[in-house]
Write an enzyme that holds these catalytic residues in place. Structure first.
Site, PDB file in Angstrom:
ATOM      1  N   GLU A  71       0.832  -1.198   0.000  1.00 23.26           N
ATOM      2  CA  GLU A  71       0.000   0.000   0.000  1.00 23.26           C
ATOM      3  C   GLU A  71       0.872   1.255   0.000  1.00 23.26           C
ATOM      4  OE1 GLU A  71      -3.733   1.783   2.565  1.00 23.26           O
ATOM      5  OE2 GLU A  71      -1.969   1.064   3.641  1.00 23.26           O
ATOM      6  N   TRP A  93      -8.491  -1.611   0.202  1.00 20.77           N
ATOM      7  CA  TRP A  93      -9.240  -0.468  -0.323  1.00 20.77           C
ATOM      8  C   TRP A  93     -10.478  -0.880  -1.119  1.00 20.77           C
ATOM      9  CZ3 TRP A  93      -9.047   4.668   0.458  1.00 20.77           C
ATOM     10  CH2 TRP A  93      -7.945   5.174   1.153  1.00 20.77           C
ATOM     11  N   TYR A 135      -4.615   9.718  -1.022  1.00 22.87           N
ATOM     12  CA  TYR A 135      -3.232   9.883  -0.577  1.00 22.87           C
ATOM     13  C   TYR A 135      -2.193  10.142  -1.669  1.00 22.87           C
ATOM     14  CZ  TYR A 135      -5.103   8.093   3.834  1.00 22.87           C
ATOM     15  OH  TYR A 135      -5.832   7.928   4.972  1.00 22.87           O
ATOM     16  N   CYS A 197      -6.949   9.702   6.633  1.00 17.94           N
ATOM     17  CA  CYS A 197      -6.919   9.518   8.089  1.00 17.94           C
ATOM     18  C   CYS A 197      -5.513   9.805   8.592  1.00 17.94           C
ATOM     19  CB  CYS A 197      -7.350   8.101   8.452  1.00 17.94           C
ATOM     20  SG  CYS A 197      -9.054   7.730   8.008  1.00 17.94           S
ATOM     21  N   ARG A 217      -5.722  12.055  12.037  1.00 15.98           N
ATOM     22  CA  ARG A 217      -6.935  12.714  12.532  1.00 15.98           C
ATOM     23  C   ARG A 217      -7.948  11.714  13.057  1.00 15.98           C
ATOM     24  NH1 ARG A 217     -11.416  11.856   9.569  1.00 15.98           N
ATOM     25  NH2 ARG A 217     -11.012  10.900   7.553  1.00 15.98           N
ATOM     26  N   ASP A 220      -8.737   4.022  13.620  1.00 14.31           N
ATOM     27  CA  ASP A 220      -9.366   2.766  14.019  1.00 14.31           C
ATOM     28  C   ASP A 220      -8.270   1.957  14.710  1.00 14.31           C
ATOM     29  OD1 ASP A 220     -10.335   0.186  14.186  1.00 14.31           O
ATOM     30  OD2 ASP A 220     -10.911   0.030  12.082  1.00 14.31           O
TER      31      ASP A 220
END
Length: 315
Positions: A71, A93, A135, A197, A217, A220
């Site tokens: 990733e 994803w 991203y 995130c 921010r 999980d």
């Protein structure tokens, strides 16, 4: 009185388990975007040493670090379509475009069939595998605008490469407080399948070592964090190698740090386990740039985790 949960205060992972326990027992119970519900706190910090090639992989459950590494390399390529990830067997994803496809078409296709179509049909992938300017698009191709005449501006064909500028800054201005990159492009948030995130990374050169910090921010903690901290460590190691520095430490800062209510089995099983071991991350080759690493360049050794703990992803 003896705690019902085993503890190894000297192990790097114990701070993670302590945070998990704190959120699960003391966190504010909230209704979230997904409708699943969470227990949450605002603000948390953890620090991990990278000395001696150490890598803070969680040992109380198996982390599929190669998926996280693939990733990260995908981000650095600037790609925003899941097709290449799916080709490599990375599914992290897929849930977002799959959910969008189901809602748009009414076809309750399963994930395997959806991914097969993504790989086999380029037109289908272009239509349904795209995530928007997530991203990688922001990291290496942040939009730039140039004059188009009559006071108007048009988007330039080539955007701003934050990663290339970061490498240049670390090499040539190591005392700078601007050694960072971010994915939080306010103007394009609404076009993203999921706003970033792990949004802002900052780096510091100190006594010949490179330290890395991530502000996340939204985290999980049960599922995402294991990939996020590995990704931060991997990025810091790559930058250090490219800039002839030793790795120092990584600092993780979470904003809204949460556990999903449907992850009770994961949480209770994981905090009952005792961490152990000291995995290391080897980088077996120094490529010519940050954009030329391959998955074969990375190797994790001395990693003997406990069994994987399955849990659903909230979309």
């Amino acid at each position: 009185m003896t705690s019902m949960f085993p503890s190894r205060a000297d192990h790097y992972e114990q701070q993670y388990l302590d945070l998990m326990r704190r959120i699960w027992t003391q966190g504010d119970e909230r209704i979230d975007r997904t409708g699943v519900g969470t227990r949450s706190i605002l603000g948390a910090t953890m620090r991990f040493s990278l000395a001696g090639d150490a890598v803070p992989l969680l040992t109380t459950k198996r982390v599929y670090w190669k998926a996280a590494a693939r990733e990260m390399l995908w981000f650095l390529s600037g790609d925003t379509n899941i097709r290449e990830l799916v080709r490599q067997g990375v599914h992290i994803w897929t849930d977002w475009p799959l959910d969008a496809y189901r809602k748009a078409t009414g076809e309750m296709i399963d994930r395997d069939a959806f991914e097969a179509r993504i790989v086999d049909d380029a037109d289908f992938a272009a239509r349904w595998g795209e995530l928007g300017p997530v991203y990688g698009a922001q990291w290496v191709n942040w939009p730039r605008y140039e004059p188009a005449g009559d006071g108007l501006y048009r988007r330039a064909d080539k955007g701003h490469n934050q990663i290339a500028d970061l490498v240049d800054g670390i090499r040539n201005n190591p005392g700078s407080r601007r050694l960072l990159f971010t994915g939080w492009n306010v103007a394009e948030i609404s076009q993203m399948a999921l706003p970033p995130c792990h949004m802002t990374y900052q780096f510091q050169v100190s006594s010949g070592r490179l330290n890395g910090l991530l502000f996340q921010r939204s985290c999980d903690l049960g599922l995402g964090f294991a990939f996020n901290i590995f990704g931060l460590s991997m990025m810091t190691r790559m930058l250090a190698q490219q800039c002839d520095l030793e790795p120092g430490e990584v600092v993780w800062q979470g904003g809204d740090v949460h556990l999903y209510l449907n992850h009770a089995a994961l949480v209770e099983e994981q905090i009952s386990r005792t961490p152990g071991g000291a995995p290391v991350l080897r980088i077996n080759r120094r490529p010519s740039s940050m954009f030329d690493y391959r998955i074969e360049d990375f190797e994790v050794q001395n990693y003997a985790p406990q069994a994987h703990i399955a849990a659903p992803v909230a979309v």
